[in-house]
Design a protein around this motif. Structure first.
Motif, PDB file in Angstrom:
ATOM      1  N   ILE A  54       0.830  -1.203   0.000  1.00  0.00           N
ATOM      2  CA  ILE A  54       0.000   0.000   0.000  1.00  0.00           C
ATOM      3  C   ILE A  54       0.863   1.251   0.000  1.00  0.00           C
ATOM      4  O   ILE A  54       0.655   2.178  -0.794  1.00  0.00           O
ATOM      5  CB  ILE A  54      -0.946  -0.011   1.221  1.00  0.00           C
ATOM      6  N   LEU A  58       1.072   4.314  -2.691  1.00  0.00           N
ATOM      7  CA  LEU A  58       0.432   5.581  -2.319  1.00  0.00           C
ATOM      8  C   LEU A  58       1.376   6.576  -1.647  1.00  0.00           C
ATOM      9  O   LEU A  58       1.010   7.750  -1.501  1.00  0.00           O
ATOM     10  CB  LEU A  58      -0.741   5.318  -1.363  1.00  0.00           C
ATOM     11  N   ARG A  62      -0.099   9.066   2.769  1.00  0.00           N
ATOM     12  CA  ARG A  62      -1.377   8.705   2.147  1.00  0.00           C
ATOM     13  C   ARG A  62      -1.687   7.230   2.401  1.00  0.00           C
ATOM     14  O   ARG A  62      -2.841   6.848   2.634  1.00  0.00           O
ATOM     15  CB  ARG A  62      -1.316   9.004   0.657  1.00  0.00           C
ATOM     16  N   GLY A  63      -0.656   6.395   2.367  1.00  0.00           N
ATOM     17  CA  GLY A  63      -0.849   4.972   2.633  1.00  0.00           C
ATOM     18  C   GLY A  63      -1.304   4.726   4.055  1.00  0.00           C
ATOM     19  O   GLY A  63      -2.211   3.913   4.296  1.00  0.00           O
ATOM     20  N   ALA A  66      -4.967   5.482   4.322  1.00  0.00           N
ATOM     21  CA  ALA A  66      -5.821   4.400   3.830  1.00  0.00           C
ATOM     22  C   ALA A  66      -5.904   3.268   4.857  1.00  0.00           C
ATOM     23  O   ALA A  66      -6.972   2.678   5.078  1.00  0.00           O
ATOM     24  CB  ALA A  66      -5.283   3.874   2.500  1.00  0.00           C
ATOM     25  N   SER A 205      -5.326   2.464  -6.107  1.00  0.00           N
ATOM     26  CA  SER A 205      -5.942   3.733  -5.737  1.00  0.00           C
ATOM     27  C   SER A 205      -6.122   3.746  -4.218  1.00  0.00           C
ATOM     28  O   SER A 205      -5.936   2.729  -3.544  1.00  0.00           O
ATOM     29  CB  SER A 205      -7.307   3.873  -6.410  1.00  0.00           C
ATOM     30  N   PHE A 206      -6.494   4.898  -3.682  1.00  0.00           N
ATOM     31  CA  PHE A 206      -6.750   5.000  -2.236  1.00  0.00           C
ATOM     32  C   PHE A 206      -7.872   4.039  -1.837  1.00  0.00           C
ATOM     33  O   PHE A 206      -7.761   3.328  -0.838  1.00  0.00           O
ATOM     34  CB  PHE A 206      -7.132   6.440  -1.888  1.00  0.00           C
ATOM     35  N   ALA A 209      -6.744   0.460  -1.749  1.00  0.00           N
ATOM     36  CA  ALA A 209      -5.925   0.195  -0.570  1.00  0.00           C
ATOM     37  C   ALA A 209      -6.805  -0.012   0.660  1.00  0.00           C
ATOM     38  O   ALA A 209      -6.558  -0.920   1.467  1.00  0.00           O
ATOM     39  CB  ALA A 209      -4.957   1.351  -0.342  1.00  0.00           C
ATOM     40  N   VAL A 210      -7.830   0.815   0.825  1.00  0.00           N
ATOM     41  CA  VAL A 210      -8.764   0.634   1.939  1.00  0.00           C
ATOM     42  C   VAL A 210      -9.435  -0.738   1.832  1.00  0.00           C
ATOM     43  O   VAL A 210      -9.624  -1.438   2.835  1.00  0.00           O
ATOM     44  CB  VAL A 210      -9.816   1.759   1.946  1.00  0.00           C
ATOM     45  N   GLY A 404     -11.419   2.752  -7.808  1.00  0.00           N
ATOM     46  CA  GLY A 404     -11.260   3.567  -6.607  1.00  0.00           C
ATOM     47  C   GLY A 404     -12.336   3.360  -5.571  1.00  0.00           C
ATOM     48  O   GLY A 404     -12.237   3.881  -4.457  1.00  0.00           O
TER      49      GLY A 404
END
Length: 444
Positions: A54, A58, A62-63, A66, A205-206, A209-210, A404
């Protein structure tokens, strides 16, 4: 419903796993014991790998964002089911009966109780490859050692899972700190440059990753009642959940991300933030500790998943948990030796689509049961299956058509909304049912 007292001999009660009935008040366990079961579970090398992937895609900040969002979703989702489990003493299979019906629980419980065998198999395979990289063993030998050891621990029951968590979690923290120290030194990286790490890939994408964070515990999180039914009250069960999400799970993912950010990962796009390599080559003592860490850490995950599978299938088949753990452990070992665990990313996508809607149905059902007592539907509860199907379909469409999107959240929201809309009447009189299971009275 409140759990009844247990009148059996103390030694017999301590060895009982209550596969078919709620855990009685006399058999409940202390806060530390229940928390240790959940705390030691997510803090594992596999999650460090995913955290590194992740952050590689990202960037660090940012990682980590997420990772936090995914853990907060898990906290809300798993926390509600954990609170309900402590209130009733019911395991996942018994919870599923209330939501899907006495007969309808069979496909739901069988599906998840089989899915977690895949996680068990993955941990066995990961044990084999990790010991190969560390000691040069054949991956088949490492997998065989891991499979036999993890099955033996699971057979002991919930007490062994609690003890293993108390060992595995602190060991993870200590060795992670040591590994990060080596990574900073060997990579000649400062803390400031690590915090500014912007990533090197663009495959996630974010939202994706979530989704990875949520999917990693979608199955055992949905089956949390197998663990938190042992808590003395709902507050203790929720506290145990908080220990897992965001703390233990967040630490594991975050450590993996930091390993990548400090330059400690050889191939972060594939191997993510696995940090075992940073602990080898520093003398036999640390290497030996690292090997024990692998067995304790991956064993913590494997035993929890096998316990979920054995309790679930025991409730469905009336075969006791312990012999089932042996049989299912053997099946998981055979699957690992075939290399099926290599399809792991596809496995995560499957979990993120099909599993969270089941949890959404359980959550809605538990909320409604708090407001008014309800009998267990005797057959199949059609509205619950319609909601599960709608949620899974929506999550699948989101995965392929809406880049996303957080697939699991889409599935949870749609399944919950569909169930509320279809099944408006909470009145017990409008449902033909059977009484809720009570201690000593197995569900038919």
């Amino acid at each position: 419903m409140t759990a009844s007292t247990d009148r059996r001999a103390p030694e017999e009660a301590r060895s009982e796993e209550y596969e078919d009935t709620p855990v009685p008040a006399a058999a409940r366990r202390g806060l530390l014991s229940v928390s240790a079961v959940w705390f030691g579970f997510p803090m594992n090398l596999g999650n460090a790998v995913f955290g590194g992937v992740i952050v590689y895609n990202l960037g660090l900040l940012r990682g980590l964002g997420a990772i936090l969002v995914g853990n907060l979703v898990l906290l809300g989702y798993v926390g509600v089911l954990s609170h309900a489990a402590a209130r009733t003493g019911e395991n996942f299979s018994l919870q599923a009966a209330g939501a899907f019906g006495a007969r309808g629980r069979v496909p739901a419980a069988a599906f998840l109780s089989t899915v977690v065998i895949g996680w068990f198999s993955f941990q066995i395979g990961l044990t084999g490859t990790t010991l190969q990289q560390t000691l040069g063993w054949s991956p088949w030998v490492g997998a065989l050692v891991g499979g036999v050891l993890y099955t033996a621990v699971t057979v002991v029951g919930i007490r062994a899972l609690s003890l293993l968590g108390l060992i595995a979690a602190p060991l993870f923290v200590v060795l992670a700190v040591v590994a990060l120290g080596f990574g900073l030194r060997d990579g000649d990286t400062s803390v400031g440059s690590a915090l500014a790490y912007a990533g090197g890939g663009h495959a996630l994408s974010f939202g994706a990753a979530v989704s990875i964070v949520i999917a990693g515990f979608a199955d055992s999180g949905t089956m949390t009642a197998d663990f938190t039914r042992w808590a003395k009250d709902g507050r203790s069960a929720v506290f145990a959940t908080v220990c897992a999400f965001p703390f233990a799970n967040g630490i594991a993912f975050g450590v993996g991300g930091l390993v990548v950010a400090v330059g400690g990962a050889v191939n972060p796009a594939v191997d993510g933030g696995g940090f075992l390599g940073l602990l080898t080559g520093h003398g036999p003592l640390l290497t030996g500790v690292a090997v024990l860490f692998v067995l304790a850490n991956l064993g913590s995950v494997a035993t929890h998943c096998l316990y979920n599978a054995a309790v679930g299938w025991s409730s469905l088949t009336r075969v006791r948990m312990r012999p089932l753990a042996v049989v299912l452990g053997l099946l998981g070992l055979l699957a690992a030796l075939t290399g099926v665990w290599d399809a792991f990313l596809d496995w995560l996508n499957l979990l993120g689509v099909f599993v969270p809607p089941i949890g959404a149905v359980l959550v809605v059902d538990q909320i409604r049961r708090r407001r008014s007592a309800r009998a267990v539907p005797a057959g199949f509860r059609a509205s619950a299956f319609a909601a599960w199907a709608a949620g899974a379909t929506a999550a699948g469409l989101a995965h392929y058509l809406v880049p996303g999107a957080v697939d699991a959240v889409v599935g949870i929201v749609v399944a919950a909304a569909v169930l509320v809309v279809i099944d408006r009447s909470p009145a017990p009189a409008r449902e033909a049912g059977v009484p809720r299971a009570s201690a000593g009275a197995p569900l038919a």
